[in-house]
Design a protein around this motif. Structure first.
Motif, PDB file in Angstrom:
ATOM      1  N   GLY A 929      41.033 -43.597  29.837  1.00  0.00           N
ATOM      2  CA  GLY A 929      41.319 -44.696  28.898  1.00  0.00           C
ATOM      3  C   GLY A 929      40.099 -45.169  28.149  1.00  0.00           C
ATOM      4  N   ILE A 930      39.126 -44.292  27.828  1.00  0.00           N
ATOM      5  CA  ILE A 930      37.818 -44.683  27.285  1.00  0.00           C
ATOM      6  C   ILE A 930      37.360 -45.989  27.929  1.00  0.00           C
ATOM      7  N   SER A 931      37.629 -46.060  29.189  1.00  0.00           N
ATOM      8  CA  SER A 931      37.120 -47.103  30.092  1.00  0.00           C
ATOM      9  C   SER A 931      37.366 -48.572  29.688  1.00  0.00           C
ATOM     10  N   SER A 932      37.217 -48.954  28.414  1.00  0.00           N
ATOM     11  CA  SER A 932      37.347 -50.395  28.169  1.00  0.00           C
ATOM     12  C   SER A 932      38.694 -50.719  27.534  1.00  0.00           C
ATOM     13  N   SER A 933      39.248 -51.864  27.914  1.00  0.00           N
ATOM     14  CA  SER A 933      40.594 -52.186  27.457  1.00  0.00           C
ATOM     15  C   SER A 933      40.584 -52.543  25.965  1.00  0.00           C
ATOM     16  N   GLN A 934      39.413 -53.063  25.485  1.00  0.00           N
ATOM     17  CA  GLN A 934      39.443 -53.486  24.075  1.00  0.00           C
ATOM     18  C   GLN A 934      39.565 -52.260  23.182  1.00  0.00           C
ATOM     19  N   HIS A 935      38.977 -51.113  23.629  1.00  0.00           N
ATOM     20  CA  HIS A 935      39.166 -49.870  22.893  1.00  0.00           C
ATOM     21  C   HIS A 935      40.634 -49.516  22.834  1.00  0.00           C
ATOM     22  N   LEU A 936      41.259 -49.657  23.989  1.00  0.00           N
ATOM     23  CA  LEU A 936      42.676 -49.300  24.084  1.00  0.00           C
ATOM     24  C   LEU A 936      43.458 -50.160  23.088  1.00  0.00           C
ATOM     25  N   ASN A 937      43.169 -51.483  23.118  1.00  0.00           N
ATOM     26  CA  ASN A 937      43.905 -52.386  22.232  1.00  0.00           C
ATOM     27  C   ASN A 937      43.720 -52.002  20.773  1.00  0.00           C
ATOM     28  N   SER A 938      42.460 -51.732  20.388  1.00  0.00           N
ATOM     29  CA  SER A 938      42.255 -51.464  18.962  1.00  0.00           C
ATOM     30  C   SER A 938      42.894 -50.128  18.576  1.00  0.00           C
ATOM     31  N   CYS A 939      42.791 -49.113  19.488  1.00  0.00           N
ATOM     32  CA  CYS A 939      43.446 -47.822  19.197  1.00  0.00           C
ATOM     33  C   CYS A 939      44.931 -48.019  18.971  1.00  0.00           C
ATOM     34  N   VAL A 940      45.536 -48.720  19.942  1.00  0.00           N
ATOM     35  CA  VAL A 940      46.985 -48.900  19.875  1.00  0.00           C
ATOM     36  C   VAL A 940      47.346 -49.647  18.598  1.00  0.00           C
ATOM     37  N   GLY A 941      46.553 -50.673  18.268  1.00  0.00           N
ATOM     38  CA  GLY A 941      46.836 -51.471  17.068  1.00  0.00           C
ATOM     39  C   GLY A 941      46.838 -50.596  15.822  1.00  0.00           C
ATOM     40  N   ILE A 942      45.752 -49.805  15.695  1.00  0.00           N
ATOM     41  CA  ILE A 942      45.647 -48.971  14.485  1.00  0.00           C
ATOM     42  C   ILE A 942      46.797 -47.975  14.409  1.00  0.00           C
ATOM     43  N   LEU A 943      47.102 -47.351  15.562  1.00  0.00           N
ATOM     44  CA  LEU A 943      48.149 -46.322  15.556  1.00  0.00           C
ATOM     45  C   LEU A 943      49.520 -46.941  15.268  1.00  0.00           C
ATOM     46  N   TYR A 944      49.745 -48.185  15.757  1.00  0.00           N
ATOM     47  CA  TYR A 944      51.003 -48.882  15.422  1.00  0.00           C
ATOM     48  C   TYR A 944      51.156 -48.942  13.916  1.00  0.00           C
ATOM     49  N   THR A 945      50.066 -49.389  13.288  1.00  0.00           N
ATOM     50  CA  THR A 945      50.133 -49.570  11.834  1.00  0.00           C
ATOM     51  C   THR A 945      50.433 -48.242  11.142  1.00  0.00           C
ATOM     52  N   LEU A 946      49.676 -47.196  11.564  1.00  0.00           N
ATOM     53  CA  LEU A 946      49.844 -45.906  10.899  1.00  0.00           C
ATOM     54  C   LEU A 946      51.262 -45.365  11.097  1.00  0.00           C
ATOM     55  N   SER A 947      51.809 -45.623  12.290  1.00  0.00           N
ATOM     56  CA  SER A 947      53.106 -45.002  12.579  1.00  0.00           C
ATOM     57  C   SER A 947      54.222 -45.679  11.786  1.00  0.00           C
ATOM     58  N   GLN A 948      53.919 -46.793  11.135  1.00  0.00           N
ATOM     59  CA  GLN A 948      54.976 -47.430  10.343  1.00  0.00           C
ATOM     60  C   GLN A 948      54.794 -47.157   8.853  1.00  0.00           C
ATOM     61  N   ASP A 949      53.875 -46.228   8.550  1.00  0.00           N
ATOM     62  CA  ASP A 949      53.596 -45.939   7.148  1.00  0.00           C
ATOM     63  C   ASP A 949      54.664 -44.984   6.619  1.00  0.00           C
ATOM     64  N   SER A 950      55.772 -45.551   6.112  1.00  0.00           N
ATOM     65  CA  SER A 950      56.920 -44.696   5.803  1.00  0.00           C
ATOM     66  C   SER A 950      56.674 -43.845   4.560  1.00  0.00           C
ATOM     67  N   THR A 951      55.555 -44.101   3.854  1.00  0.00           N
ATOM     68  CA  THR A 951      55.313 -43.288   2.655  1.00  0.00           C
ATOM     69  C   THR A 951      54.886 -41.876   3.046  1.00  0.00           C
ATOM     70  N   SER A 952      54.278 -41.745   4.219  1.00  0.00           N
ATOM     71  CA  SER A 952      53.818 -40.403   4.594  1.00  0.00           C
ATOM     72  C   SER A 952      54.326 -40.040   5.993  1.00  0.00           C
ATOM     73  N   PRO A 953      55.390 -39.258   6.057  1.00  0.00           N
ATOM     74  CA  PRO A 953      55.904 -38.859   7.371  1.00  0.00           C
ATOM     75  C   PRO A 953      54.839 -38.138   8.209  1.00  0.00           C
ATOM     76  N   ASP A 954      53.933 -37.394   7.538  1.00  0.00           N
ATOM     77  CA  ASP A 954      52.890 -36.691   8.288  1.00  0.00           C
ATOM     78  C   ASP A 954      52.026 -37.648   9.079  1.00  0.00           C
ATOM     79  N   VAL A 955      51.593 -38.713   8.384  1.00  0.00           N
ATOM     80  CA  VAL A 955      50.736 -39.693   9.073  1.00  0.00           C
ATOM     81  C   VAL A 955      51.503 -40.273  10.260  1.00  0.00           C
ATOM     82  N   GLN A 956      52.788 -40.587  10.037  1.00  0.00           N
ATOM     83  CA  GLN A 956      53.578 -41.147  11.151  1.00  0.00           C
ATOM     84  C   GLN A 956      53.608 -40.173  12.329  1.00  0.00           C
ATOM     85  N   THR A 957      53.846 -38.916  11.975  1.00  0.00           N
ATOM     86  CA  THR A 957      53.968 -37.915  13.040  1.00  0.00           C
ATOM     87  C   THR A 957      52.688 -37.835  13.860  1.00  0.00           C
TER      88      THR A 957
END
Length: 2045
Positions: A929-957
């Motif tokens: 888990g790259i050891s620190s939870s704040q890394h986890l939080n920021s990773c998850v946050g960014i990926l949440y955002t990207l996965s809702q980018d309906s303009t580019s299915p590739d990015v979501q995938t």
């Protein structure tokens, strides 16, 4: 969510929810509603219908997502089909209105789409009820389509499909319009729309006749266009459409309704094939565009069109079915082959094109012939292919015979035929490979001439054809191992004869190499001598290469190819030729760099070509050696391998300058040379070429950045360097599909060739990755890069750091300095190498080096992360994470993560965002888990955002995929994010359009990872958990409805996970129905998911799964595909059918596992069903009228329209559910039969008891037992055992063996004295006979021998004449093997004949062992019976069987001894290898000794036992084995006589011969027993112990053991070890039996010595007699040197194991702590009894002093057993252990040592202590209640009293205690105890020594008399009391006899009144009970005896008591008559009554 479960929508609850929850709520309600509507009554539905319709229609406007609109439409349709239909028109109008609306905003789109879907659903369900409205609706929809975007077009197409399906023929007016619309959609730019259009057209063609008649050509052209630029799904859908339409065109003889309206032209098969051929050869372009494409350098037909058409061919044939293919195969074959003929130059204009086209043609043939035809039809097809090959060959021969060489080779005909031949040969090879040994008839058929044809083509001028022919021979050899050696001989012979023809040299060397590659697939191998022939030939070719320049290149290649192929045979073959190979290797390269220089200056182009060819070949041969003969790579050999390497590397560095000098002819050879060297270096440890690492590294760098590579073929390099899971997000082509074989070419891109054999002939002997298909090496230019990348990783990790930095910088620069396409290529190669380097360093736990090393690596990877190629990004993300892993520094990792964060925040382009999002996921994967939870939080946050980018299915995938990696690696840390992630997943699942399947697949992976992370938590009941669980189930439901097969596969694996963690919450019936529907899906990954899930489900709930499947099949008519015939044969049968068709290894394994689990849990309950399944598979007929129309490509929606095609082919009255199953399936069925028998063994006993089974069947006809199916079992075994397929024959024989073993002993109730198997003896004989013919392979014969011996030994057949049939088979085999190892078949390796010989000897040994056993058992009990009786018992066979064997015993014994001698030699440790005989043993050759070992291991034990029995039967007194068999007519060869006398040595004396044999048997046994291997079988151990027992049964070996103490001790220690390591009671008992024999041998020896000493020293003084026996004069026993000590150890081990209480240390208590006595198990009792017998024998082996030292131990143990097991048993019996301990006590107490003067006093003391111990057992220790059996202890006291010398027991204190015990016991109320006490007293009273008996008499008589008088007062009421009385009287009578005269009268006076009081007078006698009458008789009889005996006393008593006298007289008178009659009988009964109780007493006393 429970609120959603109501008929009407709960609007209150709904309105309180947020947006995301609303969608979930609606979805859940609609799912529930669908089930509810079907279950609700019509009237209830009608009541609420209006409200419901309103609610549903209002949902249309709430912009529903794809899954909701689908469900909404479904519910509307169901609602109208159940309720009233009058408002349906309004609904339709409403939908049409919504579609017409002009609102084009994106927010309104979902409403429009929902309306479209609703219309489709309504028409599908209600169909023609809706009357004429459809024209408007269709018109409206088609109009809307013109302005629709891709989602709209997609939904409209699917909706039209539904409308067409609902309306059927009624929709004819719209057909043309729909057709036009669908045509345009079929070439849409959106792939999903193309698929939908294909489905729509597929539906349309059911009714639209024009599609397969007038418009057929345009439909075909349209489909070809649609293939252009298509993806896999489009190719599957469109090829299905095209194939079906074309098939329809051929089938449709009566076009039905359409006939009246239009004349439909018939289409012939030729036309259809011509159409398909056009697509294959010209694609969609017609004729004009080809030239333009040529200029651009692309080939004329794009590959995707060609691949699509290829799939269409397969669909076309599959739709027509197997029977059609069989009829038209010849036409189909010639058409298919013509696709690659010269008449169509487009398909083969470049080699690249040719390879791809050939691959397509192979696929067409493989997918049709391979899967549609049964075995008979495949054989016919193979003959057709042979025919085709022969015709082409004739054309070829005509050209070749043309005199002019130039015209000959350049001729177009050569090129013309080559590709056809390659395809034909490959398919022939594949066919024969899949047929296995069932292809034997094909090869034996001389008219087909398969082998001659293939071998003759080996001379074809084209190298591709020669290779294909060689490969075909390889397949034949793998399928039919018996052809391997003859083919090899034939090819070697041709190669030697035709050495001067270049074609022959290469062709036959390819063939030999291919055949050598086949050896590892043939367990029986090839003769060892072939290695030598091949090696000699190879040397000859290499040496003669220089003689003739025309042949030098070919001979060089051939020589090295043969050597390289030889290496694959492994160390055993290569070892002998290694020195010659190393010498050749050394000579190939110049010795020094100087010589290399002279070479360079002198050579010319041709010389260099040959040189490079030779050196590359040598490198390849050494590579083959290193990879196949690892065991031979000793330090010494490596030193020999190394010298040429520096020169090889030097040459590598010179290559570029040589190339400059001589130009292009050297290009390919130099590339090949590079590749070979790289491959070899990869295999060698880097330390071996340390000195020239830098040189190699420079060359690698140059290769990777070389300017001459034009195309970036990422797909062959990168997949290895990406993580397997990441490949899923790339093109689905990288995943496994059924079309992998042809789809591969699309991966590589147009300019690159797919793999093919001619690119690397050396791969012909390698084992292919994919099992049976041809090896497919890539072209050298590609494979050299591949090897360079791999080697770079290794070398770069091993050079110095400065060097490494330099090279990395250099690579980085090389990317910067190139442009455009070149740059992509270089970047690809460099990134691949760096990835490979990082992967290697990470794998070997190395380090990157100093910090400055990070910069270039980082720059390289970073550049690739933003590359336009997705594969490169993928590999870069992997390298990114590997870099962090290798640097292993938290700060650096954080920097990397931060770089990605920043890029993701700032970048807007999809490429950067996809690359960096995956980089984050990879980092997590490798670093947790790259050891620190704040890394986890920021990773998850960014990926949440990207996965809702309906303009580019590739990015979501990519973002979602990355998220799934993070969820996986974070584990429990992720719990906090579980809920938000889950709602994100559900929201996306409900809203992402179905056209973006790849996003859904990533969502599925996320859900799967999440379920795994939550794990067992999901079982919880808290609200949060149940919400999570509901959401998971909801997500699975959405995915199950998704049209994409891979998403459905994800759904199934998610449900599988859920079922594992929370089984109660998964609805099994719906899951099973989903699995059944997809069982035959055309998508391999979906089928795999289905089977993985099924396999898990049936482990726990097999019965439920099976029931659900059958229920589903009954309910739903249309959902199941026609392939899965669950309705008739259940899920099990459907799986078996699938197993038969499936080719994917993993899937087949899962199917077998699933079936095994089902069988394990259900076979016993559904016995008839399972047996019928197996029987159907095994008996499946070979007539092909029943071939069903099998459609491998059918999708689940499928088959409704194909009625016509189905009816024309399927025979309705089909007899049987399985059509022509392949041999592999039949083998599996035979294995299932064996498993079923094993399962029944653990079930009810009636399965193996016919009388019981029949009775239970009568009681309840549902009962079913195995024994009632015996006829079927025998029939199945017979069918399998007599098949063509060897594997099946083996399985059949195994089944037969199991049946014989399990059923041999079951008696036949109707014919007493017979068994039920007897009636099947003809079948058994018939099943065995074919296995003994000369052409049967040895392993089948070996198995059959095992069955023969089992059959003979089972005793089923009692009549010798019947038995002779099977016996004759063994006799014939014995004759065959007598010639020894030389004479047996030369087809296989010598170890195969060893196997056969040993199998025959083992079978005979088993028969002989049984014969001897029966003979023994027969001799013992039947001594007295008269002969008539014994005939009935089959006793003849007991001696008769021995007589049968006797005839051959002389030969057998000799062969047995030879085999044992071999075995003894083979088991010697390796350090004695030099002493072994050079030529091998009697039955093995020295070279194959390793292989032979396993066969000896299998059979030695029985041979040993048999030999021991034979030696004992002769009593070791036959002088020599030859004398035993002078009358044998059989020849005796020197080899089988090897143990008689070695040549030249003096003849040994008989004594020496015995000694040798004795030591041979003993040595083998001890060697085996002292180090039992873990795989040693119980049978071997038992047989070995029985052999030792047999050996020690005879005096001579006993005297050997007795006289050699060390030998005895050794044996005892070994047996002790066996007892410690093997728990089995039978083995322990057998060991104890041997121990007993050893001790008795020692006793005999001691007795013998004592006797001879007394004879010799008769004159000398007694005192000087030496002491014999252990312990000598001191009494000391030395552990390790003492036999007695060893025996004690062993016995203590046994006793303490059974009775731990005997060892106070174990129980942690003082010695005589009272515990409750226990009964041991039957086995335990036997073991303890056997140990006690041995203990009691020990004193006799000792000297008197020795006996003193062991006596305490022996007594302690014996009394201990008595104390621990003295349990009260009913009837006063003694338990067997107590009986044994008393017996042992008796033996010990009466030992002569107790009387010997030296030991007398000590023994007396010890025995007294022992008696005290026994007495102490009685007295309860403080407060514990003893439950010891008084009788046992009293008996022990009695034994002491009677067996020891009086001085032991007569000391007052002991005697007093003993008498008290008796007194106390007499008072016990238990009648049995009293009876026993009287009996024991009687024996004491009768003891001759008064000192012993008198005290007892004085103390006890008075109480006995009192007791008797008491009985006299109250008359006895039952037999026991009667018995007590009788025993008491006996005691008194005995006293009377013992007493002195003066006391006798008193005793008689006591006795008489008691007896007389029991007499009855005549009146009383009539009414008396039987007991009183018995008493009366007994008394009278005794009086009659006493009267005469003591007449004076008698008279005086009578005189003194008149009353008595009168009573006596009355009784005598009244009883006169009856007494006469009764006395004899009463006497008789009295005896029998007491027999049992007296017996025991006599045992011990």
């Amino acid at each position: 969510m429970e609120l959603a479960h109501s008929l009407l929508l709960n609007e209150e609850a709904y309105n309180q929810l947020g947006d995301v929850q609303k969608a979930e709520f609606i979805f859940d309600w609609l799912r529930y509603l669908e089930k509810l509507l079907l279950a609700t009554s019509r009237s209830d539905v009608r009541e609420k219908q209006k409200t419901l319709v309103e609610q549903l229609l209002s949902l249309l406007n709430s912009s529903p997502g794809p899954p909701i609109r689908k469900l909404l439409a479904k519910n509307l349709a169901i609602l109208y089909s159940i309720g009233d239909t009058f408002s349906v028109y309004e609904t339709i109008d409403k939908c049409n209105e919504l579609i017409r609306s002009k609102d084009d905003s994106p927010s309104y789109l979902p409403t429009k789409l929902a309306a479209v879907v609703c219309l489709g659903s309504l028409y599908k369900k209600l169909g023609r009820i809706l009357g004429n409205t459809f024209t408007d609706t269709v018109g409206n929809i088609l109009k809307a389509m013109k302005s629709a975007e891709s989602q709209g077009r997609y939904e409209i197409m699917l909706s039209l499909q539904n409308i067409l399906s609902g309306l059927g023929a009624a929709a004819t007016p719209c057909h043309r319009d729909v057709y036009k619309a669908a045509r345009s959609c079929l070439t849409d730019r959106s792939m999903a729309v193309r698929c939908a259009a294909a489905k729509c057209l597929l539906e349309l063609q059911n009714e639209a006749v024009f599609m397969w008649s007038t418009d057929l050509d345009s439909v075909a052209t349209l489909c070809f266009k649609s293939f252009e630029g298509s993806n896999y799904d489009v190719r599957i859908s469109v090829s299905k459409l095209l194939g079906t339409v074309l098939a329809k065109a051929i089938i449709s003889k009566h076009p039905g309704a359409a006939a009246s309206r239009q004349s439909v032209r018939r289409v012939s098969l030729e036309e259809v094939l011509e159409l398909l051929g056009t697509g294959f050869l010209r694609g969609s372009s017609g004729f004009l565009r080809a030239s333009g494409d040529m200029l651009k350098g692309t080939s004329s037909v794009s590959r995707d069109v060609r691949v699509g058409v290829t799939q269409a061919y397969v669909v076309f044939v599959s739709t027509l079915g197997g029977a059609w293919l069989e009829k038209n195969f010849a036409a189909f074959l010639s058409h298919t082959l013509s696709l690659v003929s010269q008449s169509h130059p487009k398909a083969t204009q470049t080699q690249i094109d040719a390879v791809c086209s050939r691959r397509c043609v192979s696929f067409i043939l493989r997918a049709t012939v391979g899967s549609l035809l049964g075995e008979k039809a495949q054989i016919a097809a193979a003959k057709d292919i042979c025919q085709a090959i022969w015709k082409l060959k004739k054309v070829m021969d005509a050209v070749m015979s043309d005199g002019n060489l130039e015209t000959r080779l350049g001729s177009a005909d050569v090129a013309a035929s080559q590709h056809l031949l390659v395809c034909a040969l490959q398919e022939l090879g594949n066919l024969i490979h899949s047929l296995g040994t069932t292809a034997a008839p094909l090869l034996q058929d001389s008219s087909a001439g398969v082998l001659d044809n293939v071998i003759s083509v080996t001379l074809h001028p084209s190298i591709s054809v020669r290779l294909a022919a060689a490969w075909c021979l390889h397949c034949i050899a793998v399928a039919l191992p018996s052809y391997l050696t003859p083919l090899l001989d034939r090819c070697l012979e041709r190669l030697t004869v035709l050495k001067s023809s270049p074609e022959a040299v290469t062709g036959f060397s390819f063939a030999v190499a291919a055949l050598l590659g086949a050896v590892k697939h043939c367990p029986l191998g090839i003769p060892h001598g072939k290695g030598k022939i091949i090696m000699t030939l190879a040397e000859d070719l290499l040496c003669s290469a220089a003689q003739n320049s025309r042949l030098s290149a070919q001979r060089t290649q051939a020589g090295w190819l043969l050597i390289a192929g030889l290496m694959t045979l492994g160390p055993a073959f290569v070892n002998h030729h290694l020195a010659r190979v190393l010498l050749l290797w050394k000579c190939v390269f110049p010795v020094s760099p100087k010589d290399l220089g002279t070479e360079k200056s002198r050579g010319d182009s041709f010389t260099w070509q040959v040189t490079l060819e030779g050196r590359a070949g040598a490198l390849c041969a050494i590579k083959s050696f290193v990879s196949h003969c690892g065991d031979l790579l000793t330090e010494e050999v490596i030193q020999h391998l190394l010298p040429p390497l520096p020169c090889a590397v030097d040459l590598l560095t010179l290559l570029s300058s040589i190339l400059k000098t001589y130009g292009s002819p050297l290009k390919t050879p130099s590339v090949v040379y590079r590749q070979r060297l790289y491959e070899l270096l990869i295999l060698l440890p880097p330390e071996t070429y340390e000195g020239y690492l830098c040189a190699v590294l420079r060359e690698l760098a140059a290769d990777l950045t070389a300017p001459d590579i034009q195309v970036a073929a990422s797909t062959f390099l990168l997949p290895r360097l990406c993580h397997q899971d990441d490949l899923l997000i790339l093109s689905p082509l990288l995943q496994d599909t059924d079309h992998r074989f042809i789809e591969e070419q699309l991966l590589l891109g147009n300019g690159i060739a797919c793999g093919s054999l001619e690119y690397d002939p050396y791969s012909i002997y390698e084992k292919d990755v994919e099992g049976d298909s041809v090896p497919k090496p890539l072209p050298p230019t590609l494979s050299v890069i591949s090897s360079a990348v791999k080697l770079f990783g290794v070398v770069c990790a091993h050079v110095g750091e400065a060097q490494r930095l330099l090279i990395l910088e250099q690579l980085l620069d090389s990317i910067k300095h190139t442009k455009g396409a070149r740059q992509q290529v270089v970047q690809l190669h460099v990134v691949s190498s760096v990835s490979s380097f990082l992967k290697y360093v990470a794998g070997s736990k190395g380090h990157l080096g100093p910090e400055e090393m990070r910069r270039p690596v980082l720059a390289l990877v970073m550049g690739a992360l933003e590359s336009p190629s997705p594969l490169l990004r993928c590999a870069a993300a992997e390298a990114w994470a590997r870099l962090a892993q290798v640097v292993d520094d938290g700060a650096f990792t954080a920097v990397l993560a931060q770089v990605s964060f920043d890029k993701l925040k700032s970048a807007r382009d999809a490429v950067t965002r996809t690359g960096h999002s995956l980089a984050l996921g990879s980092l997590h994967r490798y670093l947790g888990g790259i050891s620190s939870s704040q890394h986890l939080n920021s990773c998850v946050g960014i990926l949440y955002t990207l996965s809702q980018d309906s303009t580019s299915p590739d990015v979501q995938t990519w973002a979602l995929h990355s998220l799934s990696l993070i969820i996986d690696s974070a584990g429990p840390l992720y719990y906090t994010h579980a809920e938000p992630t889950l709602s994100l997943i559900i929201m996306l699942l409900l809203n992402v359009p179905p056209t973006h399947a790849e996003v859904h697949q990533s969502l599925g992976r996320c859900l799967n990872a999440l379920i795994t992370t939550l794990g067992p938590e999901l079982q919880g009941n808290s609200t949060s958990v149940s919400t999570l669980r509901t959401s998971c189930l909801l997500g699975c439901a959405v995915m199950q409805d998704n049209p994409d097969c891979l998403v459905q596969a994800q759904a199934i694996s998610c449900l599988q996970q859920l079922h594992m963690f929370a089984p109660r919450h998964v609805n099994l019936s719906s899951l099973v129905s989903c699995l059944c529907v997809n069982l035959c899906s055309p998508y391999l990954l979906l089928r795999r998911a289905v089977l993985a899930c099924l396999r898990q489900l049936v482990q726990k709930e097999a019965a439920e799964v099976s029931e659900h499947a059958v229920m589903l099949a009954k309910v739903s008519r249309e959902e199941l595909t026609p392939d899965a015939n669950i309705r008739e044969v259940g899920l099990e049968g459907a799986l078996l059918t699938l197993l038969d068709k499936e080719t994917d290894g993993r899937l087949c394994h899962d199917i077998k596992e699933t079936l095994n689990h089902m069988l394990t849990s259900m076979a016993v309950d559904k016995l008839s069903f399972w047996l019928k399944l197996c029987k159907d598979v095994l008996a499946a007929s070979a007539d092909f009228t029943t071939v069903t129309c099998v459609d491998t490509m059918q999708e689940e929606e499928g088959d409704k329209g194909d009625d016509a095609s189905v009816l024309t082919i399927r025979n309705d009255g089909r007899p049987h559910p399985f059509t022509n199953p392949r041999w592999a399936t039949r083998v599996f069925a035979a294995e299932c039969v064996c498993r079923i028998i094993n399962q029944c063994e653990n079930a009810h006993s009636a399965h193996f008891d016919i009388a019981l089974a029949q009775e239970m069947k009568k009681r309840d006809s549902r009962n079913d037992f195995l024994v009632l199916h015996l006829a079927d079992l025998i029939r199945m075994a017979f069918m399998a055992a007599t098949d063509h397929s060897d594997q099946l024959r083996l399985s059949g024989l195994e089944t037969l063996l199991v049946v014989i073993r399990r059923f041999a002993t079951i008696p036949e109730p109707e014919f007493p004295g017979h068994v039920i198997l007897e009636q099947y003896q003809a079948n058994v004989g018939a099943a065995l006979r074919p296995a003994f013919t000369s052409e049967t392979p040895p392993h089948v014969t070996a198995k059959a021998c095992q069955v023969c011996s089992a059959w003979i030994a089972s005793g089923v057949v009692s009549d010798l004449n019947d038995l002779r049939r099977v016996h004759q088979l063994l006799v014939a085999s014995l004759t065959k093997i007598q010639v020894g190892k030389e004479a047996l078949s030369h087809l296989y390796n010598e170890s195969a004949s060893t196997m056969e010989i040993l199998a025959v000897l083992k079978a005979w040994a088993e028969v002989y062992i049984i014969a001897v056993e029966r003979h023994k058992n027969h001799k013992q009990p039947l001594k007295t019976t008269c002969s008539e009786e014994s005939v009935g018992n089959g006793s003849i066979s007991s001696d008769g069987l021995l007589d049968l064997v006797h005839a051959d015993l002389g030969t057998l014994s000799r062969l047995w001894l030879a085999a044992l001698q071999d075995f003894a030699l083979l088991t010697l440790p390796s350090e004695f290898a030099s002493q072994l005989p050079v030529e091998g043993g009697a039955f093995y050759t020295a070279e194959t000794s390793e292989n032979a070992k396993s066969h000896y291991y299998n059979s030695w034990a029985f041979i040993l036992h048999a030999t021991a029995l034979w030696l004992t039967s002769t009593g070791f007194v036959v002088a020599d084995p030859d004398e035993g068999a002078p009358n044998l007519s059989r020849p005796v060869t020197p080899t089988s006589m090897c143990q008689g006398s070695s040549s030249g040595a003096p003849v040994k004396s008989p004594e020496d011969v015995y000694t040798e044999r004795f030591h041979l048997i003993l040595g083998i046994s001890v060697e085996f027993l002292c180090s039992l291997r873990s795989d040693a079988t119980m049978e071997s151990i038992t047989a070995c112990l029985h052999a030792l027992q047999a050996l020690l049964d005879v005096p001579w070996p006993r005297s050997k053991i007795g006289s050699d103490q060390d030998l005895g001790i050794e044996l005892l220690n070994v047996l002790h070890r066996v007892i410690l390591t093997r728990e089995s009671p039978s083995i322990q008992l057998a060991s104890l039996e041997v121990v007993r024999q050893i001790i008795s041998a020692a006793q005999e020896h001691v007795k013998e010595k004592r006797r001879s000493a007394e004879v010799d020293d008769g004159a000398a003084e007694k005192e000087t007699l030496p002491e014999f026996g252990e312990g000598k004069d001191t009494g000391g026993l030395v552990p390790g040197k003492s036999l007695v000590f060893a025996t004690l150890e062993l016995c203590v081990c046994i006793l303490v194991r059974q009775l731990p209480e005997l060892n106070p240390k174990l129980t942690g208590s003082p010695g005589v702590k009272a515990t409750k006595p226990q009964m041991l198990s039957e086995d335990g009792s036997r073991l303890v009894s056997a140990a006690l017998v041995i203990l009691s024998e020990l004193p006799a082996v000792c000297s008197p002093e020795g006996s003193i030292s062991i006596l305490p131990t022996i007594l302690y143990l014996t009394i201990g057993v008595l104390r621990e097991t003295a349990v009260k048993l009913p009837g006063g019996q003694l338990s067997s252990t107590v009986a044994a301990s008393l017996q042992a006590l008796k033996g010990i107490l009466s030992s002569p040592m107790a009387r010997a003067e030296k030991s007398h006093t000590a023994w007396t003391d010890l025995l007294r202590s022992a008696l005290t111990t026994v007495l102490d057992c009685w007295d309860p220790v403080a407060g514990t209640h003893q439950e010891l059996d008084e009788v046992s202890l009293l008996t022990a006291i009695t034994v002491f009293t009677l067996s020891t010398s009086p001085e032991v027991t007569t000391i007052p204190c002991l005697q007093k205690r003993c008498i008290e015990k008796f007194k106390a016991t007499l008072e016990i109320k238990d009648p049995m105890v009293q009876i026993k006490t009287y009996q024991l007293l009687l024996s004491i009273f009768q003891y001759p020594n008064p000192a012993v008996s008198y005290p007892y008499i004085y103390s006890l008589v008075s109480s006995i008399v009192e007791k008797l008088q008491e009985i006299d007062k109250r008359k006895p009421e039952d037999t026991t009391e009667l018995q007590i009385f009788q025993e008491g009287i006996k005691v008194l009578e005995a006293l009377v006899a013992i007493a002195e005269e003066q006391h006798r009268s008193q005793l008689v006076a006591c006795l008489l009144p008691i007896l007389i009081s029991f007499l009855l007078d005549e009146n009383a006698l009539g009414s008396a009970t039987s007991i009183m009458r018995n008493l009366h008789d007994f008394a009278l009889q005794n009086l009659m005896q006493i009267g005469p005996q003591y007449s004076s006393v008698f008279k005086s008593v009578m005189a003194s008591s008149p009353a008595l006298k009168a009573r006596l007289e009355a009784a005598i008178k009244g009883n006169q008559e009856s007494v006469k009659l009764k006395i004899p009988t009463s006497k008789h009964t009295k005896n029998s009554g007491k027999n049992s109780s007296i017996q025991l007493k006599t045992n011990f006393l």
